[in-house]
Design an enzyme around this catalytic site. Structure first.
Site, PDB file in Angstrom:
ATOM      1  N   PRO A 269       0.789  -1.243   0.000  1.00 30.61           N
ATOM      2  CA  PRO A 269       0.000   0.000   0.000  1.00 30.61           C
ATOM      3  C   PRO A 269       0.819   1.289   0.000  1.00 30.61           C
ATOM      4  O   PRO A 269       0.255   2.371   0.154  1.00 30.61           O
ATOM      5  CB  PRO A 269      -0.808  -0.117   1.290  1.00 30.61           C
ATOM      6  CG  PRO A 269       0.081  -0.913   2.202  1.00 30.61           C
ATOM      7  CD  PRO A 269       0.848  -1.869   1.334  1.00 30.61           C
ATOM      8  N   GLY A 270       2.128   1.197  -0.151  1.00 33.36           N
ATOM      9  CA  GLY A 270       2.889   2.421  -0.397  1.00 33.36           C
ATOM     10  C   GLY A 270       3.698   2.950   0.770  1.00 33.36           C
ATOM     11  O   GLY A 270       4.181   4.078   0.711  1.00 33.36           O
ATOM     12  N   GLY A 271       3.867   2.160   1.819  1.00 35.21           N
ATOM     13  CA  GLY A 271       4.637   2.621   2.976  1.00 35.21           C
ATOM     14  C   GLY A 271       6.057   3.012   2.573  1.00 35.21           C
ATOM     15  O   GLY A 271       6.544   4.094   2.937  1.00 35.21           O
ATOM     16  N   ASP A 288       2.349  -2.032  -9.051  1.00 34.59           N
ATOM     17  CA  ASP A 288       1.774  -3.150  -8.307  1.00 34.59           C
ATOM     18  C   ASP A 288       0.827  -3.882  -9.236  1.00 34.59           C
ATOM     19  O   ASP A 288       0.176  -3.282 -10.081  1.00 34.59           O
ATOM     20  CB  ASP A 288       1.030  -2.697  -7.033  1.00 34.59           C
ATOM     21  CG  ASP A 288       0.966  -3.812  -5.987  1.00 34.59           C
ATOM     22  OD1 ASP A 288       1.790  -3.824  -5.052  1.00 34.59           O
ATOM     23  OD2 ASP A 288       0.105  -4.700  -6.142  1.00 34.59           O
ATOM     24  N   ASP A 317       2.610  -6.237 -13.894  1.00 35.42           N
ATOM     25  CA  ASP A 317       3.328  -7.375 -13.326  1.00 35.42           C
ATOM     26  C   ASP A 317       4.830  -7.085 -13.412  1.00 35.42           C
ATOM     27  O   ASP A 317       5.375  -6.953 -14.512  1.00 35.42           O
ATOM     28  CB  ASP A 317       2.954  -8.621 -14.147  1.00 35.42           C
ATOM     29  CG  ASP A 317       3.637  -9.875 -13.644  1.00 35.42           C
ATOM     30  OD1 ASP A 317       4.562  -9.756 -12.813  1.00 35.42           O
ATOM     31  OD2 ASP A 317       3.246 -10.961 -14.080  1.00 35.42           O
ATOM     32  N   ASP A 336      10.272  -5.247  -2.996  1.00 31.27           N
ATOM     33  CA  ASP A 336       9.634  -5.681  -1.740  1.00 31.27           C
ATOM     34  C   ASP A 336       8.650  -6.784  -2.130  1.00 31.27           C
ATOM     35  O   ASP A 336       7.435  -6.595  -2.131  1.00 31.27           O
ATOM     36  CB  ASP A 336       8.921  -4.478  -1.118  1.00 31.27           C
ATOM     37  CG  ASP A 336       8.439  -4.746   0.296  1.00 31.27           C
ATOM     38  OD1 ASP A 336       8.766  -5.813   0.854  1.00 31.27           O
ATOM     39  OD2 ASP A 336       7.730  -3.879   0.848  1.00 31.27           O
ATOM     40  N   CYS A 389       9.198  -9.664   4.179  1.00 32.36           N
ATOM     41  CA  CYS A 389       8.844  -9.621   5.607  1.00 32.36           C
ATOM     42  C   CYS A 389       8.700 -11.072   6.066  1.00 32.36           C
ATOM     43  O   CYS A 389       7.666 -11.460   6.589  1.00 32.36           O
ATOM     44  CB  CYS A 389       7.589  -8.790   5.864  1.00 32.36           C
ATOM     45  SG  CYS A 389       6.166  -9.261   4.887  1.00 32.36           S
TER      46      CYS A 389
HETATM   47  C1  LIG Z   1       5.036  -6.963   0.645  1.00 34.73           C
HETATM   48  S1  LIG Z   1       3.785  -6.194  -0.250  1.00 34.73           S
HETATM   49  C2  LIG Z   1       4.522  -4.628  -0.588  1.00 34.73           C
HETATM   50  C3  LIG Z   1       4.478  -3.666   0.580  1.00 34.73           C
HETATM   51  C4  LIG Z   1       4.883  -2.251   0.155  1.00 34.73           C
HETATM   52  N1  LIG Z   1       6.173  -2.218  -0.481  1.00 34.73           N
HETATM   53  C5  LIG Z   1       4.878  -1.295   1.324  1.00 34.73           C
HETATM   54  O1  LIG Z   1       5.917  -1.032   1.916  1.00 34.73           O
HETATM   55  O2  LIG Z   1       3.802  -0.781   1.659  1.00 34.73           O
HETATM   56  C6  LIG Z   1       3.949  -6.978  -1.806  1.00 34.73           C
HETATM   57  C7  LIG Z   1       3.121  -6.364  -2.925  1.00 34.73           C
HETATM   58  O3  LIG Z   1       3.508  -7.020  -4.133  1.00 34.73           O
HETATM   59  C8  LIG Z   1       2.403  -7.032  -4.999  1.00 34.73           C
HETATM   60  N2  LIG Z   1       2.702  -8.016  -6.056  1.00 34.73           N
HETATM   61  C9  LIG Z   1       2.579  -9.360  -6.007  1.00 34.73           C
HETATM   62  N3  LIG Z   1       2.975  -9.905  -7.179  1.00 34.73           N
HETATM   63  C10 LIG Z   1       3.389  -8.878  -7.960  1.00 34.73           C
HETATM   64  C11 LIG Z   1       3.897  -8.804  -9.276  1.00 34.73           C
HETATM   65  N4  LIG Z   1       4.089  -9.893 -10.014  1.00 34.73           N
HETATM   66  N5  LIG Z   1       4.187  -7.580  -9.769  1.00 34.73           N
HETATM   67  C12 LIG Z   1       3.986  -6.450  -9.030  1.00 34.73           C
HETATM   68  N6  LIG Z   1       3.487  -6.478  -7.784  1.00 34.73           N
HETATM   69  C13 LIG Z   1       3.206  -7.669  -7.252  1.00 34.73           C
HETATM   70  C14 LIG Z   1       1.246  -7.346  -4.082  1.00 34.73           C
HETATM   71  O4  LIG Z   1       0.028  -6.926  -4.667  1.00 34.73           O
HETATM   72  C15 LIG Z   1       1.610  -6.562  -2.826  1.00 34.73           C
HETATM   73  O5  LIG Z   1       0.986  -5.306  -2.847  1.00 34.73           O
END
Ligand SMILES: C[S@@+](CC[C@H](N)C(=O)[O-])C[C@H]1O[C@@H](n2cnc3c(N)ncnc32)[C@H](O)[C@@H]1O
Length: 450
Positions: A269-271, A288, A317, A336, A389
């Site tokens: 969500p953009g943190g 994302d 993607d 991330d 994480c």
């Molecule tokens: C760990 S969370 C990211 C948290 C974010 N960086 C933060 O600090 O708020 C992982 C994110 O990767 C996205 N995601 C999963 N597969 C992906 C892909 N193939 N390409 C881009 N985003 C992807 C998910 O939708 C999710 O929002």
């Protein structure tokens, strides 16, 4: 001294039923956060407190239920209600609750209200006799039943047995402590938006409102008496974001400088996106794959006053750069990547029950596809930061080693590596979640790899 909650009987049976519904969703493989979000706002806070407590004790509750009910019921809400009521009755029958924050009711109230909860839901009504019988038998035979669970790891540690075995293998000296941290209450840690306020300004505004904080890391604050986010001073003004102290390490590791081209490849969500933009006026692409989640990045950046024309939000993607990359290399890439989230269980106590052993292999493969693709968009002299994480080494150190074995030109730079979740520590007096960090650079043209 035992704390006894006062709640009107009707209210308690409604809260129990709402929490049982949410727990039933977890039993069916859905996230507790989503399940709670679907509840009526008036019952949500109470149901959330009960459901979180139950998830932290679900191993013991499920094992007790298995002893008391011969065939596991197929009705997910009934599973939720039986598990929840057993958890709460277990506390009610302790002379001194092991957890002083445990919800506490008298045994009589609990049995009565659990049966009322079953009675008030048409699909559960046929099972109200079963609920009554199970709880009364537990009341009578608690000590003997608990003795039968002595060698059951899932019941003892409140994690699936495969998870306990994995941590025991990977962290021989720390596994019990790690399991314990998962069942602790997480701190409320904020990151000050230094574009809008200083840390001392925020601390003062909180103190004026009677809320006390301690410094955490470079620009973080841990709220010592947590309360609802939106009621804390400065939220609407974009003075701060909620972010664990361990997560606050990501953006500074990429050392963003004005004008740099930065890619945040799994941004929602953009943190960390916001943190990067707080640190420097970079040209940033936030990607994302999930459009709804990416909307939240836009909302968060708008609240923090960080939405500029140099910021691009793209639903795409990350593993398929041909669909979104213009061919100009990025100076810094934040990967991330999606993972099992095994490092943030104390914030999301349902995670351990939702994961299966095969999920680790699945996320490892997905991460590899994303990392391979992202390495191709890093400019000469640029950096890529791998973040998860997770505390499973397959998603951490083993992944970093795999990356280096595949991309011989990559140079590994200093980064924290595996950060284990803890209940107190130098980053944050109230501890932090578990993360893995590995930083790689692509040598500039003409520069020999190290
Ligand atoms: C760990 S969370 C990211 C948290 C974010 N960086 C933060 O600090 O708020 C992982 C994110 O990767 C996205 N995601 C999963 N597969 C992906 C892909 N193939 N390409 C881009 N985003 C992807 C998910 O939708 C999710 O929002």
């Amino acid at each position: 001294m035992k704390r006894t909650m006062t709640q009107s009987s009707t209210a308690l049976s409604h809260t129990l039923l709402a929490a049982a519904n949410a727990l039933g969703e977890v039993e069916s493989g859905r996230s507790l956060t989503d399940a709670l979000a679907r509840l009526r706002p008036d019952v949500r806070p109470g149901a959330q407190a009960l459901a979180f407590y139950a998830m932290r004790h679900w191993g013991r509750a499920s094992a007790l239920r298995a002893l008391l009910v011969e065939r596991a019921p197929s009705h997910p809400v009934l599973l939720g209600l039986l598990g929840l009521s057993l958890c709460l009755l277990d506390v009610a029958l302790q002379d001194e609750p092991h957890d002083p924050d445990a919800p506490s009711y008298t045994p009589h109230t609990l049995v009565d209200q659990s049966v009322s909860a079953a009675q008030s839901d048409r699909s559960l009504t046929p099972f109200k006799g079963l609920v009554n019988a199970v709880l009364r038998r537990f009341q009578r035979e608690r000590a003997a039943l608990l003795a039968r669970l002595a060698s059951d790891d899932a019941a003892r540690y409140n994690h699936p047995a495969w998870w306990v075995a994995a941590l025991r293998r990977d962290y021989p000296g720390q596994w019990e402590q790690l399991l314990e941290v998962d069942n602790a209450h997480p701190p409320l840690t904020l990151r000050v938006n230094t574009r809008r306020a200083t840390r001392s300004q925020v601390t003062q505004a909180f103190a004026d409102a009677g809320i006390y904080c301690a410094d955490a890391g470079e620009s973080g604050l841990v709220v010592l008496d947590p309360r609802p986010i939106a009621s804390l001073p400065g939220y609407d003004l974009g003075w701060w974001s909620v972010q664990d102290a361990g997560a606050q390490l990501a953006a500074p590791l990429l050392d963003p400088k004005p004008g740099m081209r930065v890619l945040d490849a799994c941004a929602a969500p953009g943190g960390k996106t916001a943190h990067l933009l707080e640190l420097a006026d970079v040209e940033l692409t936030a990607l994302d794959v999930d459009a709804q989640r990416l909307d939240r990045v836009g909302q968060n950046l708008a609240r923090l006053g960080l939405m500029r024309k140099e910021v691009r939000l793209v639903v795409a993607d990350a593993a398929r750069p041909h669909a979104w990359w213009d061919g100009r290399g990025f100076d810094a890439v934040l990967a991330d990547v999606p993972c099992t989230a095994s490092g943030i269980v104390r914030r999301h106590p349902d995670i351990r029950w939702l994961r299966k052993p095969s999920d680790v292999g699945h996320t490892v493969r997905l991460q590899r596809q994303i990392l391979d693709a992202l390495w191709s968009v890093v400019a000469p002299g640029g950096k890529l930061l791998l973040v998860t994480c997770s505390i499973f080494p397959e998603e951490g150190e083993m992944q970093a080693k795999w990356f280096l074995s595949r991309h011989h030109e990559a140079v590994r730079l200093t980064a924290p590596g595996q950060l284990l979740p803890c209940a107190s520590g130098p980053l944050d007096p109230a501890g932090h979640d578990g993360f893995f960090y590995a930083l790689f650079s692509r040598p500039a043209a003409g520069q020999a790899p190290a």
